[in-house]
Structures are given as C-alpha cells and as structure tokens.
Scaffold this active site. Structure first.
Site, PDB file in Angstrom:
ATOM      1  N   HIS A  60       1.026  -1.166  -0.052  1.00  0.00           N
ATOM      2  CA  HIS A  60      -0.070   0.030  -0.031  1.00  0.00           C
ATOM      3  C   HIS A  60       0.790   1.038   0.112  1.00  0.00           C
ATOM      4  O   HIS A  60       1.688   1.452   0.805  1.00  0.00           O
ATOM      5  CB  HIS A  60      -1.006   0.029   1.301  1.00  0.00           C
ATOM      6  CG  HIS A  60      -1.909  -1.263   1.229  1.00  0.00           C
ATOM      7  ND1 HIS A  60      -2.122  -2.035   2.501  1.00  0.00           N
ATOM      8  CD2 HIS A  60      -2.791  -1.540   0.082  1.00  0.00           C
ATOM      9  CE1 HIS A  60      -3.175  -2.834   2.218  1.00  0.00           C
ATOM     10  NE2 HIS A  60      -3.421  -2.590   0.632  1.00  0.00           N
ATOM     11  N   GLU A  63       1.772   3.638   3.176  1.00  0.00           N
ATOM     12  CA  GLU A  63       2.301   2.878   4.394  1.00  0.00           C
ATOM     13  C   GLU A  63       3.825   2.846   4.373  1.00  0.00           C
ATOM     14  O   GLU A  63       4.527   2.157   4.043  1.00  0.00           O
ATOM     15  CB  GLU A  63       1.729   1.380   4.330  1.00  0.00           C
ATOM     16  CG  GLU A  63       0.288   1.658   4.592  1.00  0.00           C
ATOM     17  CD  GLU A  63      -0.232   0.236   4.575  1.00  0.00           C
ATOM     18  OE1 GLU A  63       0.257  -0.826   4.644  1.00  0.00           O
ATOM     19  OE2 GLU A  63      -1.448   0.097   4.487  1.00  0.00           O
ATOM     20  N   HIS A 153       3.290  -3.678   6.784  1.00  0.00           N
ATOM     21  CA  HIS A 153       2.303  -2.711   6.735  1.00  0.00           C
ATOM     22  C   HIS A 153       2.203  -1.789   7.877  1.00  0.00           C
ATOM     23  O   HIS A 153       2.939  -1.673   8.815  1.00  0.00           O
ATOM     24  CB  HIS A 153       0.793  -3.200   6.465  1.00  0.00           C
ATOM     25  CG  HIS A 153       0.975  -4.037   5.106  1.00  0.00           C
ATOM     26  ND1 HIS A 153       0.008  -3.482   4.153  1.00  0.00           N
ATOM     27  CD2 HIS A 153       1.268  -5.232   4.794  1.00  0.00           C
ATOM     28  CE1 HIS A 153       0.182  -4.520   3.154  1.00  0.00           C
ATOM     29  NE2 HIS A 153       1.031  -5.451   3.504  1.00  0.00           N
ATOM     30  N   GLU A 217       1.366  -5.465  10.874  1.00  0.00           N
ATOM     31  CA  GLU A 217       0.899  -4.169  10.963  1.00  0.00           C
ATOM     32  C   GLU A 217       1.791  -3.492  12.229  1.00  0.00           C
ATOM     33  O   GLU A 217       1.694  -3.769  13.293  1.00  0.00           O
ATOM     34  CB  GLU A 217      -0.648  -3.884  11.379  1.00  0.00           C
ATOM     35  CG  GLU A 217      -1.524  -4.701  10.350  1.00  0.00           C
ATOM     36  CD  GLU A 217      -1.582  -4.166   8.900  1.00  0.00           C
ATOM     37  OE1 GLU A 217      -1.370  -2.842   8.915  1.00  0.00           O
ATOM     38  OE2 GLU A 217      -2.159  -4.718   8.015  1.00  0.00           O
TER      39      GLU A 217
END
Length: 328
Positions: A60, A63, A153, A217
């Site tokens: 993404h 990010e 991420h 994450e």
C-alpha cells in the site's frame, strides 16, 4: 517526497537497488533484479542451506514506516554485505502509489495475489501482482530451505494493539509456532489466524510455497519523515539478528492469538456498518450485537465477544470490508 529524507529511504521508496546490488555482488553473492523494485540476493555456494527470507513493503503506497525501517536495515547490511546469513528477497510493492502518496492507483494490490480478479483484471495493480508473483516463485523454487515472508504494513486507523499480524491458518505445526515466536520476539502484540481465502501477498506465499508468512501491521499510516519508528523497533532488531545469523532468537513470548469468526464482505453499495469507519481495530462487540447490514444480509456477533478488525465500508463491492475475530 521530502528532500530531507535520508538517501537510503529515498532509494528504497523509489525502488532503486543500484547501490545494494553492487554491494552484495562485490561480496560474492548472486544478485538478481528480476523487475523494477525487486531485489534477490542468494549465496553463490551450492553447499549452504540458508533460510530464504522475503521482505515486502509498500504494497500500500501510503504505508511509509516499513519502508523507512527496512531502508535502515539494508543500508547497514550494504556496509557489511558479508554479514548477510540468509538468502534475501526485497519487494517494493506499489511503486506508482508510493510516488503519489496514495494507497493504490486503480485497486488494492493486496487483493490481487490470486488467479480470479474479476473486473479488476485489467488494473495496474493486477499487472504488478503478476510481476511480483513470478519473482516470488523463482525465489522460493525448491523445497530445500526454510521459507519466510513478512509483508510489512501500517494500519489505517488506531488499534488496541498497535502492532499485530494476520497469519494464514494454512501454516500449521512447528512452522506456525516458529512464526509466532518470531512475531513475539519482534514485539507483535496480537496475531490473527485467518482460515478464509485471501488475495493477500502473505497468503499467496504461504499457500503456494509453504512459506511461514504474515501480514504485519506496525502502527498507523504516516507520511515519510513523520513516522514513529519506535513502534517498529522490535521488528527491526529481530530482522537484523535473523538476517545476520540465519537463526531465530529463543523467546517464550507469544502474541495474543485470535481467529477469524466472520469475514464482512460488501455485496452492494447498500452496505452499512453499525459503527463508524473510524472505529479502532480490536474494538469488542458483545454477543448478538449488530455489525452491518447489506440489503437483505445482516451481520451479527455470534455467541461470544467478537472484535472488529480492518473496518472499511468504502471498499468496492465484492471485497472484504472487515474481519470479526475471537480470542483463542
């Protein structure tokens, strides 16, 4: 991209592996650049059985913290290339989106690692996923090595656990335990076991090549130069140790483990969640509570407390709008 960024961060964000490739090649490694934004560094010795580690960032484009963290690790290894003790592949995912500071250009790249893409087959992200998948297959070819994949991420919204991971449930037995150990050593607070089919990069590498992989994450989305890299410090230390030794540090700490109870699929534009899209990850909902409505379809919490993760009602119809998880 700000001019004040360190050269190593700028190079990785621009998918420029020139300096890294030269450094590792001069140290005697076999270096391949199979496509823009993809670097493969493997031992030139056929006698060595080294772990194969795939690290991906920028799937993404907005990010940025993982890009900054990985740039620091690679810069340190470039100064001591002989210290690399694993076969390494680095992927910068959605290069165009990184340049524009956007999550994606046409569609979410992290839903494209599958053969069936429906009406998204002609998107820029579908073409990029094909390139990445071919390079991944070449890197993980052969069954004779431990295969690892961490897709790094940052989350869109706050979380009760600022660091967490989604682990494909297809990874079973000792490999899953080893992965959870790595995640625990890296300071990852929660791990979600996902039994549902997914088009994510880590699910693809796990299902196709048996890699112990996870979508990780590391805090929240932020702009280059404004990230709190302290949140990723544990992951940085763990990866540095692994890349320099080829071994995992012994560790008894494990993340809190959750499993997916429901996948919230947005079937139509009538999809509405019973809570705001800014709801933080791992917000608990009590048994029987309304989760979402989509025309004649109603999602409710089952017989035990469920926690909402990745709520995003703005996705295209047909895609996942959130997960509901329960603690194991």
């Amino acid at each position: 991209m700000e001019n004040s960024l360190h050269d190593s961060v700028r190079s990785l964000a621009e998918a420029d592996f020139t300096h890294a490739a030269d450094s590792f090649a001069n140290a005697g490694f076999k270096v391949r650049l199979p496509a823009k934004g993809i670097l493969q560094v493997v031992s030139s010795s056929h006698m060595l059985r080294r772990p194969r580690l795939l690290l991906s960032v920028g799937v993404h484009g907005d990010e940025t913290a993982p890009i900054e963290m990985l740039a620091q690790l690679l810069a340190a290894l470039e100064r001591e290339p002989h210290a690399l003790a694993v076969d390494l592949m680095v992927v910068v995912g959605n290069m165009a989106a990184i340049t524009e500071g956007k999550r994606f250009i046409d569609a979410d790249l992290n839903r494209m690692f599958r053969s069936d893409r429906g009406d998204l087959a002609a998107t820029a992200e579908a073409a990029r996923a094909d390139v990445i998948m071919r390079a991944t297959a070449s890197f993980f070819a052969g069954p004779d090595a431990d295969k690892w994949h961490l897709d790094l991420h940052t989350a869109i919204r706050p979380s009760a656990y600022p660091t967490f991971a989604v682990v494909p449930a297809i990874i079973a037995g000792p490999r899953r335990e080893a992965l959870l150990g790595l995640l625990g050593r890296a300071g990852i607070e929660a791990a979600i076991l996902n039994t549902k089919p997914a088009g994510t990069y880590s699910a693809y590498s796990a299902a196709s090549f048996g890699a112990a992989g996870a979508t990780v994450e590391l805090g929240q989305v932020g702009e280059f130069g404004n990230n709190d890299l302290g949140i990723a410090a544990g992951m940085s230390r763990t990866l540095d140790h692994f890349m320099r030794t080829g071994r995992l540090e012994q560790n008894e700490t494990r993340p809190r483990v959750f499993r997916v109870a429901q996948e919230l699929v947005k079937r139509s534009d009538a999809f509405r969640m019973a809570f705001g899209k800014d709801t933080q990850n791992f917000t608990p909902l009590q048994p029987g509570s309304l989760i979402a409505e989509d025309g004649d379809t109603t999602y409710r919490v089952g017989g035990e407390t469920e926690y909402v993760v990745f709520p995003n009602p703005d996705v295209r119809p047909g895609l996942r709008a959130g997960l509901m998880v329960v603690e194991d």
